[in-house]
Scaffold this active site. Structure first.
Site, PDB file in Angstrom:
ATOM      1  N   ASP A  21       0.825  -1.202   0.000  1.00  0.00           N
ATOM      2  CA  ASP A  21       0.000   0.000   0.000  1.00  0.00           C
ATOM      3  C   ASP A  21       0.864   1.257   0.000  1.00  0.00           C
ATOM      4  OD1 ASP A  21      -2.723   1.051   0.283  1.00  0.00           O
ATOM      5  OD2 ASP A  21      -2.018   1.819   2.211  1.00  0.00           O
ATOM      6  N   GLU A  60       1.858  -0.278  -4.841  1.00  0.00           N
ATOM      7  CA  GLU A  60       0.857   0.692  -5.302  1.00  0.00           C
ATOM      8  C   GLU A  60       1.590   2.009  -5.498  1.00  0.00           C
ATOM      9  OE1 GLU A  60      -3.325   2.799  -3.913  1.00  0.00           O
ATOM     10  OE2 GLU A  60      -1.696   2.517  -2.517  1.00  0.00           O
TER      11      GLU A  60
HETATM   12  O1  TEU Z   1      -4.740   4.029  -1.448  1.00  0.00           O
HETATM   13  C1  TEU Z   1      -3.820   5.016  -1.709  1.00  0.00           C
HETATM   14  C2  TEU Z   1      -4.390   6.223  -2.297  1.00  0.00           C
HETATM   15  O2  TEU Z   1      -3.762   7.188  -2.063  1.00  0.00           O
HETATM   16  C3  TEU Z   1      -5.646   6.351  -3.103  1.00  0.00           C
HETATM   17  O3  TEU Z   1      -5.978   5.293  -3.857  1.00  0.00           O
HETATM   18  C4  TEU Z   1      -6.775   6.841  -2.236  1.00  0.00           C
HETATM   19  O4  TEU Z   1      -7.296   5.824  -1.461  1.00  0.00           O
HETATM   20  C5  TEU Z   1      -7.920   7.455  -2.984  1.00  0.00           C
HETATM   21  O5  TEU Z   1      -7.472   8.244  -3.979  1.00  0.00           O
HETATM   22  C6  TEU Z   1      -8.738   8.293  -2.026  1.00  0.00           C
HETATM   23  O6  TEU Z   1      -9.951   8.626  -2.545  1.00  0.00           O
HETATM   24  C7  TEU Z   1      -4.412   3.027  -0.570  1.00  0.00           C
HETATM   25  C8  TEU Z   1      -5.558   2.049  -0.499  1.00  0.00           C
HETATM   26  O7  TEU Z   1      -5.753   1.466  -1.755  1.00  0.00           O
HETATM   27  C9  TEU Z   1      -6.763   2.758   0.014  1.00  0.00           C
HETATM   28  O8  TEU Z   1      -7.887   1.946   0.034  1.00  0.00           O
HETATM   29  C10 TEU Z   1      -6.450   3.264   1.404  1.00  0.00           C
HETATM   30  O9  TEU Z   1      -7.520   4.020   1.870  1.00  0.00           O
HETATM   31  C11 TEU Z   1      -5.194   4.118   1.406  1.00  0.00           C
HETATM   32  O10 TEU Z   1      -4.121   3.509   0.716  1.00  0.00           O
HETATM   33  C12 TEU Z   1      -4.719   4.365   2.799  1.00  0.00           C
HETATM   34  O11 TEU Z   1      -4.168   3.209   3.337  1.00  0.00           O
END
Ligand code: TEU
Length: 518
Positions: free
Chosen positions: A206, A264
């Site tokens: 993440d 990610e």
């Molecule tokens: O997401 C990282 C992130 O910055 C984005 O995808 C964000 O969640 C989105 O733009 C906000 O609307 C990761 C995870 O995939 C996400 O589900 C989590 O909330 C986030 O990290 C925090 O851990």
């Protein structure tokens, strides 16, 4: 030898929404075990599980309070062991989310940091700072949280006085860790080994472009385009120090040669993105270019060409995603209704024709649209943090419809599912689609079968045959893929038809559809 993940199809399970085995209205790992037939029938190579670790669920598991245990909500560690064993017996690998950028505010470290006070070693595991301005009443810098509002929250010290501030790039319940503190990596290493020793086949990491922060925490430019389109100008993300962390992770992974890491990485500059894929860093990087591309041939071409070019810079394999638990489902992004579904199916053909790892998000294989939920149903912290200006991501997280004619469609025995399932999804259940030759489910099954049996990928090689404003044609793995993104039919003359996303008329491909030919 080609590693198993090189051209694999990963299936993303959002555990809350996949299947509920204990009747509490929230999906769990027992539910995944019970539905493994579905994944085997679909033909996927691996599962990616969104976080299942112990969590108060402020961000549905992305706020981890114990990184080396499974939350009872999902069935505890025994349920994960069971899933790993049962999935492996069907030759399905199991990868899981790892959340190294932050912890939950309920993590013992953060509680200890609050109790221990300013200047303590406990506070050095997070990013505590004194406030700016008179009496430290303003945040230390102007960073904003990805979920809205300031990225800093002020604590009350043990004696009741207004205290320091801590950084959280996401929810206030997700304090960012201080990656300059060696204890933080040591703990992550323990976590990596814990899961790998239990038989996990790898990790989706993440916010893999987060973690490291510039030491002086300089202000950000608040008019910068898109909070997460982290270029070099957004000091919150993609700080050079992050690469040392990835090298550390890779050194551990190299003790487990079967395992894979997928970061990610919301970084769109090819050279910057590729740095994460150097031989001693991540195996693969999630790539969000297709998620961002509208249904236009030129934009889709550029997204693919850029993704291939970025991976090629480091000789890595590309990855492809049309949707996940953070973005609107593609049926809706492409316009919704029949047209949105037709386009989503055509794009599935484009994606599944490409070399590299493909990620299918649960429900994508059913053609699920996003759901407009009523205000009172919303749970994503984005809704509160944005002061009710952003509805958040719940609309793409509605539970899967499995069978029957009314909610909860076999997802749970409990009608009170954590998000309501629309009645109209009676048409979209796995049960209904399984017996309909023309269904999206059977279409995905066929595509994945053909990907496995007919395509012969050769590294990252894709040959562009035609790309203009309406049509995209490329040859990949020995198959010709034609996408018609224009508004007129196009002739298909490139060989024998393997399959198409919609019926052909007079050998011509309709708008909003795609075909594979050999
Ligand atoms: O997401 C990282 C992130 O910055 C984005 O995808 C964000 O969640 C989105 O733009 C906000 O609307 C990761 C995870 O995939 C996400 O589900 C989590 O909330 C986030 O990290 C925090 O851990």
């Amino acid at each position: 030898m080609t590693p198993w993940w090189r051209d694999a199809v990963f299936y993303q399970v959002y555990p809350r929404s996949f299947a509920d085995s204990d009747g509490d209205g929230v999906g769990d790992l027992g539910g995944v075990v019970a539905r493994l037939d579905h994944l085997e029938r679909l033909g996927v190579d691996a599962i990616w599980l969104n976080p299942v670790m112990v969590s108060p669920m402020a961000d549905h598991g992305y706020d981890v309070a114990d990184p080396r245990d499974v939350d009872p909500l999902f069935g505890g560690l025994a349920a994960l062991d069971e899933l790993i064993a049962r999935a492996h017996a069907r030759r399905i690998r199991v990868t899981m989310d790892l959340v190294p950028n932050h912890t939950s505010s309920q993590h013992p470290w953060f509680r200890a940091a609050l109790a221990a006070g300013p200047g303590s070693p406990e506070r050095q595991r997070y990013l505590f700072r004194d406030g700016a301005g008179p009496a430290g009443s303003a945040p230390p810098n102007n960073w904003v949280s990805v979920f809205g509002g300031p990225a800093w929250t002020r604590v009350t010290e043990a004696d009741g006085s207004p205290g320091q501030w801590y950084l959280h790039l996401f929810d206030a319940e997700q304090p960012d860790l201080n990656w300059d503190n060696p204890e933080v990596f040591a703990d992550l290493e323990a976590t990596l080994r814990f899961w790998l020793n239990r038989g996990v086949d790898g990790f989706r990491i993440d916010v893999a472009h987060g973690m490291a922060k510039p030491p002086d925490l300089p202000d950000m430019e608040l008019d910068a385009l898109g909070v997460l389109a982290a270029g070099n100008d957004d000091p919150r993300f993609n700080h050079a120090g992050v690469h040392e962390i990835h090298r550390g992770i890779r050194a551990v992974l190299d003790d487990y040669p079967h395992a894979v890491t997928i970061g990610e990485i919301w970084v769109f500059d090819n050279a910057e993105f590729a740095k994460y894929l150097r031989a001693d860093e991540l195996h693969m990087g999630f790539n969000f270019r297709l998620v961002r591309a509208p249904f236009e041939a030129a934009r889709i071409h550029d997204a693919i060409a850029n993704s291939l070019a970025a991976a090629a810079l480091e000789g890595a394999g590309p990855t492809w995603t049309l949707s996940n638990h953070d973005v609107d489902r593609e049926v809706t992004r492409y316009g919704g209704g029949r047209r949105g579904l037709a386009r989503a199916r055509a794009m599935a053909m484009v994606m599944l024709a490409l070399p590299g790892a493909v990620f299918v998000y649960n429900g994508e294989e059913l053609g699920l649209p996003n759901v407009e939920l009523p205000d009172e149903a919303l749970q994503d912290p984005v809704w509160e943090r944005s002061g009710h200006t952003e509805r958040g991501r719940d609309g793409c997280r509605v539970p899967m419809p499995w069978e029957g004619s009314a909610p909860p469609f076999g997802f749970s025995t409990n009608p009170g599912t954590w998000l309501p399932i629309p009645r109209e999804w009676a048409r979209l259940t796995v049960e209904r689609q399984a017996v309909d030759d023309g269904s999206t489910l059977n279409f995905f099954r066929e595509l994945i079968r053909l990907r496995r049996n007919v395509f012969r990928f050769d590294g990252n090689h894709v040959e562009w045959v035609r790309h203009d404003e309406n049509v995209l044609t490329f040859r990949s793995g020995g198959v010709l893929c034609v996408l018609n993104a224009g508004d007129r039919t196009v002739p298909l003359d490139g060989g024998r038809l393997l399959t198409a996303s919609s019926a052909l008329t007079g050998g011509r491909l309709a708008p909003d559809s795609a075909a594979w030919l050999v």
